[in-house]
Motif scaffolding. Structure first.
Motif, mmCIF file in Angstrom:
data_model
loop_
_atom_site.group_PDB
_atom_site.id
_atom_site.type_symbol
_atom_site.label_atom_id
_atom_site.label_comp_id
_atom_site.label_asym_id
_atom_site.label_seq_id
_atom_site.Cartn_x
_atom_site.Cartn_y
_atom_site.Cartn_z
ATOM 1 N N UNK A 134 0.941 -1.428 -0.067
ATOM 2 C CA UNK A 134 0.121 0.137 -0.242
ATOM 3 C C UNK A 134 0.849 1.476 0.414
ATOM 4 N N UNK A 135 2.527 1.577 0.627
ATOM 5 C CA UNK A 135 2.938 2.337 0.528
ATOM 6 C C UNK A 135 2.979 2.816 -0.901
ATOM 7 N N UNK A 136 4.242 1.483 -1.492
ATOM 8 C CA UNK A 136 3.866 1.378 -2.745
ATOM 9 C C UNK A 136 3.139 2.066 -3.615
ATOM 10 N N UNK A 137 1.839 1.750 -3.486
ATOM 11 C CA UNK A 137 0.849 2.347 -4.075
ATOM 12 C C UNK A 137 0.743 4.056 -3.425
ATOM 13 N N UNK A 138 1.066 4.561 -2.899
ATOM 14 C CA UNK A 138 1.046 6.005 -2.404
ATOM 15 C C UNK A 138 0.666 6.270 -1.289
ATOM 16 N N UNK A 139 0.161 4.873 -0.059
ATOM 17 C CA UNK A 139 0.480 5.703 1.262
ATOM 18 C C UNK A 139 1.523 6.495 1.548
ATOM 19 N N UNK A 140 1.031 7.328 2.753
ATOM 20 C CA UNK A 140 1.892 7.913 3.601
ATOM 21 C C UNK A 140 1.967 7.657 5.095
ATOM 22 N N UNK A 141 0.580 7.387 5.609
ATOM 23 C CA UNK A 141 0.232 6.855 7.041
ATOM 24 C C UNK A 141 -1.002 5.516 6.807
ATOM 25 N N UNK A 142 -0.460 4.866 7.706
ATOM 26 C CA UNK A 142 -1.398 3.094 7.832
ATOM 27 C C UNK A 142 -1.779 3.519 9.276
ATOM 28 N N UNK A 143 -3.606 3.809 9.558
ATOM 29 C CA UNK A 143 -4.920 3.650 10.180
ATOM 30 C C UNK A 143 -4.936 1.755 10.751
ATOM 31 N N UNK A 144 -4.012 1.384 11.650
ATOM 32 C CA UNK A 144 -4.223 0.450 12.617
ATOM 33 C C UNK A 144 -5.327 0.253 12.775
ATOM 34 N N UNK A 145 -6.117 -1.173 12.463
ATOM 35 C CA UNK A 145 -7.511 -1.588 14.145
ATOM 36 C C UNK A 145 -7.362 -2.037 15.338
ATOM 37 N N UNK A 146 -8.244 -2.043 16.036
ATOM 38 C CA UNK A 146 -7.629 -2.308 16.512
ATOM 39 C C UNK A 146 -7.489 -4.058 17.156
ATOM 40 N N UNK A 147 -6.481 -4.318 17.834
ATOM 41 C CA UNK A 147 -6.012 -5.622 19.026
ATOM 42 C C UNK A 147 -5.907 -5.492 19.976
ATOM 43 N N UNK A 148 -5.465 -7.020 20.551
ATOM 44 C CA UNK A 148 -5.468 -6.770 22.318
ATOM 45 C C UNK A 148 -4.602 -5.990 22.734
ATOM 46 N N UNK A 149 -3.168 -6.201 22.665
ATOM 47 C CA UNK A 149 -2.471 -6.103 23.397
ATOM 48 C C UNK A 149 -1.393 -4.877 22.274
ATOM 49 N N UNK A 150 -0.877 -4.127 23.490
ATOM 50 C CA UNK A 150 0.548 -3.613 23.004
ATOM 51 C C UNK A 150 1.175 -4.071 21.937
#
Length: 339
Positions: free
Chosen positions: A213-229
């Motif tokens: 996705x970065x190669x396609x043009x993304x500059x930031x990725x917003x992650x979905x929820x997970x259980x732990x850091x």
């Protein structure tokens, strides 16, 4: 060219799948069969890689260079400018960006109009643009419109498919998927965000999807929820190993009552800490406990290398959009004070 590579059996007609809604047992988000991307991976992005545009001064991506940032979900009453103004008024002073969502069961104003209203109310929108209800021509129109009104960025998603009984008879388009939309948005001169679901199958392939996705043009990725850091840290490290260099924004679950918690727990493709949910709901003051839990999660996530900000996600509270906005504003203010 890409259209010829759509994966047979995918209800969303994706080329660069899978979507983020694959269920824990590998089932498709909307069908009973196994996700068609689990056994045979999607092709790697082989289109051009655009030169990233400079983020607007004072925008979330601009501020993220020097301090942690807060991206807050914007939940308003549909087709209600007064609700939008009240909610933006509560959230904009304590948020670096407002994430305008797009939901199958809560339609609202067209993205360009919605974004213009947010800007007029004093907010800095990141507009979610989904492929579910728009063909490529309309997506291109919306991208041009969003660039013209001056959004800080666009979150490019394939989009949740409508479940049974949600607007029956309404066509779902899916001309494009989120990766191809990201390329269009970057070509339109917009800062581009993309989502990823670290906990959704196939877990081992999702870090490489971020690099694609970065190669396609993304500059930031917003992650979905997970259980732990710790899961977030492992995912970011794996994405770096796969070639992704962009920054990440991690999701913080904001809930203070039964309904706002259970909506998050039931959503496909994401995970929340069930033990913390039950502790919040059993607390003498669930609102205070929910705010404290969200702030603690945010602080832990911001300590993860590669995480530049948090996304305050969820309804936050039952009882209406204004109440939910006040809860999220309290969480955002405490995060920024501690940063």
């Amino acid at each position: 060219m890409d259209d010829d590579r759509r994966r047979p059996g995918c209800p969303k007609r994706m080329v660069f799948g899978p979507c983020g809604g694959v269920r824990d047992d590998g089932r498709c988000e909307v069908a009973e069969h196994r996700c068609v991307f689990l056994d045979e991976p999607a092709p790697a992005w082989d289109g051009p890689t655009p030169t990233p545009v400079a983020p607007p001064p004072g925008s979330l991506l601009d501020r993220a260079r020097t301090r942690p940032v807060v991206l807050t979900d914007l939940t308003v009453a549909p087709f209600d400018p007064a609700s939008l103004q009240r909610v933006v008024g509560a959230l904009a002073p304590v948020s670096d960006g407002l994430l305008v969502g797009e939901h199958a069961n809560r339609p609202d104003f067209p993205p360009t109009l919605f974004a213009a209203e947010v800007i007029n109310a004093g907010g800095r929108p990141w507009t979610t643009l989904a492929c579910r209800d728009r063909n490529r021509v309309v997506l291109e129109q919306e991208l041009a419109g969003l660039a013209a009104v001056g959004v800080d960025g666009v979150l490019c998603v394939t989009g949740d498919a409508r479940g049974p009984g949600v607007r029956p008879g309404v066509t779902q388009v899916f001309d494009l998927d989120g990766t191809r939309l990201a390329a269009l948005a970057a070509a339109a001169g917009l800062p581009v965000a993309v989502p990823e679901s670290p906990a959704a199958p196939p877990v081992h392939r999702r870090p490489a999807r971020v690099a694609d996705k970065q190669r396609a043009g993304a500059q930031v990725c917003v992650l979905n929820h997970v259980r732990t850091p710790a899961q977030v840290a492992a995912f970011v490290a794996a994405a770096r190993d796969a070639g992704a260099t962009l920054p990440f924004v991690a999701a913080v679950a904001v809930y203070t009552d039964e309904r706002s918690a259970r909506v998050l727990q039931r959503f496909p493709g994401l995970q929340v800490d069930d033990a913390t949910v039950e502790e919040v709901l059993a607390a003498p003051d669930p609102r205070a406990a929910g705010v404290a839990a969200a702030v603690a999660e945010a602080r832990a996530l911001l300590a993860v290398p590669g995480i530049v900000g948090v996304n305050l996600s969820g309804l936050a509270a039952d009882g209406g959009e204004d109440i939910g906005a006040r809860v999220k504003a309290e969480v955002a203010a405490e995060i920024r004070e501690a940063a």
